[in-house]
Write an enzyme that holds these catalytic residues in place. Sequence first.
Site, PDB file in Angstrom:
ATOM      1  N   ARG A  32       0.858  -1.179   0.000  1.00 26.85           N
ATOM      2  CA  ARG A  32       0.000   0.000   0.000  1.00 26.85           C
ATOM      3  C   ARG A  32       0.894   1.229   0.000  1.00 26.85           C
ATOM      4  O   ARG A  32       2.094   1.140   0.166  1.00 26.85           O
ATOM      5  CB  ARG A  32      -0.933  -0.003   1.216  1.00 26.85           C
ATOM      6  N   GLY A  33       0.261   2.385  -0.193  1.00 28.88           N
ATOM      7  CA  GLY A  33       0.997   3.618  -0.395  1.00 28.88           C
ATOM      8  C   GLY A  33       1.052   3.884  -1.886  1.00 28.88           C
ATOM      9  O   GLY A  33       1.412   2.992  -2.676  1.00 28.88           O
ATOM     10  N   ARG A  70      -7.289  -1.029  -6.981  1.00 31.20           N
ATOM     11  CA  ARG A  70      -7.728   0.008  -6.040  1.00 31.20           C
ATOM     12  C   ARG A  70      -7.973   1.279  -6.842  1.00 31.20           C
ATOM     13  O   ARG A  70      -7.152   1.659  -7.677  1.00 31.20           O
ATOM     14  CB  ARG A  70      -6.689   0.253  -4.947  1.00 31.20           C
ATOM     15  N   ASP A 215      -2.655  10.278  -1.949  1.00 28.68           N
ATOM     16  CA  ASP A 215      -2.895   9.228  -2.922  1.00 28.68           C
ATOM     17  C   ASP A 215      -3.274   9.790  -4.284  1.00 28.68           C
ATOM     18  O   ASP A 215      -3.096   9.125  -5.294  1.00 28.68           O
ATOM     19  CB  ASP A 215      -3.988   8.291  -2.414  1.00 28.68           C
TER      20      ASP A 215
END
Length: 337
Positions: A32-33, A70, A215
């Site tokens: 993630r990130g 995502r 993000d």
Amino acid sequence: MIDQTRLPQELVVLDIPDIPTLVAAIRRLSVRGAPAIGVAGAYGVALAVHLYGNTGPKLAEAISAVRSARPTAVNLAKMVDRTAARVSAGLEEVLAEADRIRDEELAASISMGEYGADLADELIGEAAARAMTICNTGGLAAVSRGTALAVIQTLHERGRLEMALPTETRPLLQGGRLTTWELGRMGAPFRLLVDGAAPFLLSRGEANLVLAGADRIAANGDVANKIGTFSLALASRHAGVPFIVVAPESTIDLETPTGADIDIEDRGAEEVTSLGGMEVALPGTDALNPAFDITPADFITAIVTDRRIIRPDRGESPQTVPRGELRTNQSDNPENV
């Protein structure tokens, strides 16, 4: 890749042999990130070409699955598209493009740390930095050093950090689990904050700087970041504390006019109603669980990228400030990465 869901109790490295395994790892936040999932997506395209060749419906289906794993972070789709554009040239070229993306993120982390630390010095003067931060924005999120945490690391290396103040960051406690792990490894002083206490502590002067990642950054400077960022921005304005967003250029999406145009992922009730497999709410409880929120540009002091500093507090936006050069730290070495 490191399985971030197992930290800090275990350091587990995942082997990703196929596309469903990669997509599942991205969705459950093992990786993630924004920068890190962009790099993972790029290597996912290389994996797809390795498995299915450089043409055909199976390849197209695999690339599409990775791209859509995502929706909020722009880096994933952007880096998948960039790597997929090399598919016709064959696997070696695709893999070389993925390597370039990884190396660009490594250099960007160093540059963001330098730009951000210099800006912090300008904003807080001779005072030592007491830097509040949310979620996890270190090397786990960005391959190396990080985004907002890269600024904290650079301040620490310069002897300018008095205290890092990460929030626990519900529901998966990414600040409590991951940021504390990274701060401990770099030897930086820190105290972990209860999420709900952070705005109050800002009002009491416990921090003189707030550093957040992103993000996605819209063309007008609105920022999508981990849920809770908007609350810190509001509290920062009330307390008169600089609020700085740190993210690579790849996170800026000029095709998205404002934050209202960003799709916000809801991760469902289970992450909120249970913890570590144990139910903490009445069985059957529903929940609202947006993974991100939108911080309007009006509440942001500065956006720091690897190539420029944008000052929304002065009316600047990503569309009005030209890109500069990557910054390097001559003293940087593998032990600092």
